[in-house]
Design a protein around this motif. Structure first.
Motif, PDB file in Angstrom:
ATOM      1  N   VAL A 259       2.939 -62.928 -40.004  1.00  0.00           N
ATOM      2  CA  VAL A 259       3.292 -63.197 -38.606  1.00  0.00           C
ATOM      3  C   VAL A 259       2.331 -64.203 -37.995  1.00  0.00           C
ATOM      4  N   GLU A 263       5.774 -68.475 -33.589  1.00  0.00           N
ATOM      5  CA  GLU A 263       6.461 -68.658 -34.862  1.00  0.00           C
ATOM      6  C   GLU A 263       7.628 -69.632 -34.750  1.00  0.00           C
ATOM      7  N   PRO A 264       7.691 -70.580 -35.702  1.00  0.00           N
ATOM      8  CA  PRO A 264       6.617 -70.945 -36.643  1.00  0.00           C
ATOM      9  C   PRO A 264       5.706 -71.998 -36.033  1.00  0.00           C
ATOM     10  N   PRO A 280       7.094 -65.694 -44.127  1.00  0.00           N
ATOM     11  CA  PRO A 280       7.708 -66.036 -42.830  1.00  0.00           C
ATOM     12  C   PRO A 280       8.312 -64.855 -42.071  1.00  0.00           C
ATOM     13  N   HIS A 281       7.440 -63.927 -41.649  1.00  0.00           N
ATOM     14  CA  HIS A 281       7.867 -62.752 -40.870  1.00  0.00           C
ATOM     15  C   HIS A 281       9.017 -62.044 -41.575  1.00  0.00           C
TER      16      HIS A 281
END
Length: 320
Positions: A259, A263-264, A280-281
């Motif tokens: 996280v 984002e991002p 990516p989360h």
């Protein structure tokens, strides 16, 4: 008939949980959302619906008050920091989450991060892909000390998995579950003690006022130089500037982050560091967890809209 829109999913309409909701007489529309969607586009997508099942779309005050028909926001996850809870309460929109539905996915991801950091997977993979046979020597996970900040649904699952590695478990939380702690051998300690004694530090707390930058400059100064930090919670619980400074000054050996605060953010200085692992989360997103979250979100939506059944509501001041 109630109308509910499902965002953030490329989901087939035939999923059992959606079929169950339709059998209740609810019109369900599947419409992939976007984490970076604008307020205007989000309003347009949800206008005319009584409920929405969503991911991390920004339900701001403007969005909420622009949707007069909206009565229910059902998160398909546990975080709710993208939702203005005060605005929702003022407008009598009930916000629900799915606590525990993705706990196994996040816990697995956390343990994977821990092993990858200790065994230096990124560095070893890189040298081989470059045609070199250079060994980057790592460390054992076995018998190390794991500090868990937030011993809730997910933190407990991480602790249970860590038992298999023979790890010493330290926990920090505002609520003590002594029965659980006794079963797995976890010791509750103050945050400064956890930070100064842990070989791996992992965060599993929601992001709100009291947890914002719960790990910052002062906290990182307490960590051992050989320690690693793992964040699969929310970006805002770690001060990324302080973390970057600690890593480049070698006051911390490495970090694994699922996280970011924004984002991002590909311009983050952390992106340039070789001792930081990124995903990516996606920690809480597996095939199984998505289905589990959606099932709970469907039940939450029906319970709110129909007034029948129980649901997990979050309000201003909630901590998850």
């Amino acid at each position: 008939m109630y109308r509910v829109k499902l965002l953030s999913w490329n989901a087939p309409s035939s999923l059992p949980s959606l079929s169950w909701l339709r059998e209740k007489g609810v019109e369900v529309v599947v419409d992939p959302g976007y984490p970076g969607i604008s307020e205007e586009d989000l309003i347009r997508k949800v206008e005319g619906f009584d409920g929405v099942m969503c991911g991390v779309e920004p339900f701001t005050r403007k969005v909420i008050f622009s949707l007069p028909q909206l009565k229910s926001i059902a998160r398909t996850g546990v975080g709710f920091d993208a939702i203005d809870l005060e605005a929702a309460e003022e407008k009598n929109v009930i916000v629900t989450t799915t606590p525990g539905a993705n706990k196994h996915a996040v816990a697995d991801h956390t343990i994977a991060f821990m092993i990858m950091l200790a065994h230096r997977f990124p560095e070893n993979t890189k040298v081989v892909s470059e045609g070199k046979w250079v060994r980057m020597v790592g460390k054992d996970v076995y018998a190390k000390t794991l500090g868990i900040i937030g011993v809730g649904n997910i933190g407990k699952e991480v602790a249970k998995r860590a038992v298999g590695f023979g790890m010493k478990l330290l926990g920090f939380d505002i609520v003590f579950d002594n029965d659980f702690a006794n079963r797995v051998g976890l010791t509750y300690v103050k945050l400064d003690e956890l930070l100064s004694h842990s070989d791996f530090i992992t965060l599993h707390v929601p992001h709100y006022d009291l947890t914002h930058h719960i790990v910052g400059e002062n906290e990182l100064a307490l960590a051992k130089p050989e320690a690693y930090l793992i964040n699969t919670a929310r970006g805002g619980v770690v001060d990324e500037i302080a973390l970057h400074r600690a890593l480049i000054e070698k006051r911390l050996t490495g970090a694994a982050l699922d996280v970011m605060e924004n984002e991002p953010d590909f311009n983050s200085p952390l992106m340039a560091l070789e001792n930081v692992i990124w995903t990516p989360h996606v920690a809480g997103i597996t095939t199984e967890s998505r289905l589990a979250c959606l099932e709970v979100a469907c039940h939450n939506s029906w319970a709110v809209l129909s007034g029948q059944g129980e649901y997990y509501q979050v309000k201003p001041g909630s901590i998850g």
